[in-house]
Design an enzyme around this catalytic site. Structure first.
Site, PDB file in Angstrom:
ATOM      1  N   ASP A   7       0.876  -1.172   0.000  1.00 34.17           N
ATOM      2  CA  ASP A   7       0.000   0.000   0.000  1.00 34.17           C
ATOM      3  C   ASP A   7       0.913   1.221   0.000  1.00 34.17           C
ATOM      4  OD1 ASP A   7      -1.526   1.843   2.519  1.00 34.17           O
ATOM      5  OD2 ASP A   7      -2.447   1.571   0.560  1.00 34.17           O
ATOM      6  N   ASP A   9      -0.042   5.145   0.888  1.00 33.16           N
ATOM      7  CA  ASP A   9      -0.211   6.128   1.972  1.00 33.16           C
ATOM      8  C   ASP A   9      -0.360   5.448   3.333  1.00 33.16           C
ATOM      9  OD1 ASP A   9      -2.260   8.206  -0.217  1.00 33.16           O
ATOM     10  OD2 ASP A   9      -0.096   8.035  -0.030  1.00 33.16           O
TER      11      ASP A   9
END
Ligand SMILES: O=P(O)(O)OC[C@@H](O)[C@H]1O[C@@H](OP(=O)(O)O)[C@@H](O)[C@@H](O)[C@@H]1O
Ligand SMILES: [Mg+2]
Ligand SMILES: [Zn+2]
Length: 185
Positions: A7, A9
């Site tokens: 992922d 952020d």
């Protein structure tokens, strides 16, 4: 070479409830760039799967998003690593796309582009959406406590059963710690 999915952020860079709207907002979590480079040098094809609804919300342009990703790639390359691909969902939550996590469209796009299955690969995230998408495609979900990770850890207890089982999802303080554990295996 095995895939490893990240992922963005809250895992690679600090997250913000006000979204990451420009290059100045994009601040790497300490040790994350070095961790990506180390994983890459160790033979992992590191790919990124990220929801970027800020695009459709008009918070930033595609040029800005691509400048952030060019910068991310350059930082990793300066440490001797490479990013094998960055896959993002630009849509709003209510558009019903299949690429917004926890949907699996980004993971299927990774399989198509990298020409190999994601099943069995690590997927390191900070939100429940990441862990659910991982589970849906047979990946090995890993939770980091940066970004929204602390909040997600609290949600795990009442998440769908297979994520809620104790020790189902390994938890690390950061991508740096998770990558050290993975590389030590
Ligand atoms: O963690 P990844 O998937 O890399 O990216 C998450 C971001 O797109 C943003 O996702 C938003 O959620 P909504 O998309 O508005 O539900 C919010 O959580 C923001 O705080 C966050 O920066
Ligand atoms: Mg995140
Ligand atoms: Zn989408």
């Amino acid at each position: 070479m095995p895939l490893l999915i990240l992922d963005r952020d809250g895992v690679i860079n600090q997250d913000s409830d006000d979204y990451i709207r420009c290059l100045d907002d994009w601040v790497p979590v300490p040790g994350s760039i070095e961790a990506i480079a180390a994983l890459s040098r160790a033979g992992y094809q590191v790919v990124i799967a990220t929801n970027q609804s800020g695009l459709s919300r008009g918070y930033f342009t595609l040029d800005i998003l691509e400048s952030i990703h060019d910068h991310l790639r350059a930082l990793v390359e300066a440490q001797g690593g490479t990013v094998a691909g960055i896959f993002y969902c630009p849509h709003l939550p209510d558009e019903g796309c299949d690429c917004r996590k926890p949907g699996t469209g980004l993971l299927r796009a990774i399989e198509t582009e990298l020409q190999q299955p994601v099943a069995g690969c690590y997927f390191i995230g900070d939100s429940l959406k990441d862990l659910q998408a991982a589970r849906a495609m047979g990946c090995r979900p890993v939770l980091v406590l940066t970004g929204k990770g602390e909040k997600t850890r609290g949600q795990l207890a009442c998440a769908d059963v297979d994520l809620a089982q104790p020790d189902t999802v390994p938890v690390y303080a950061s991508l740096a710690e998770a990558s050290q554990a993975i590389l030590a295996r």
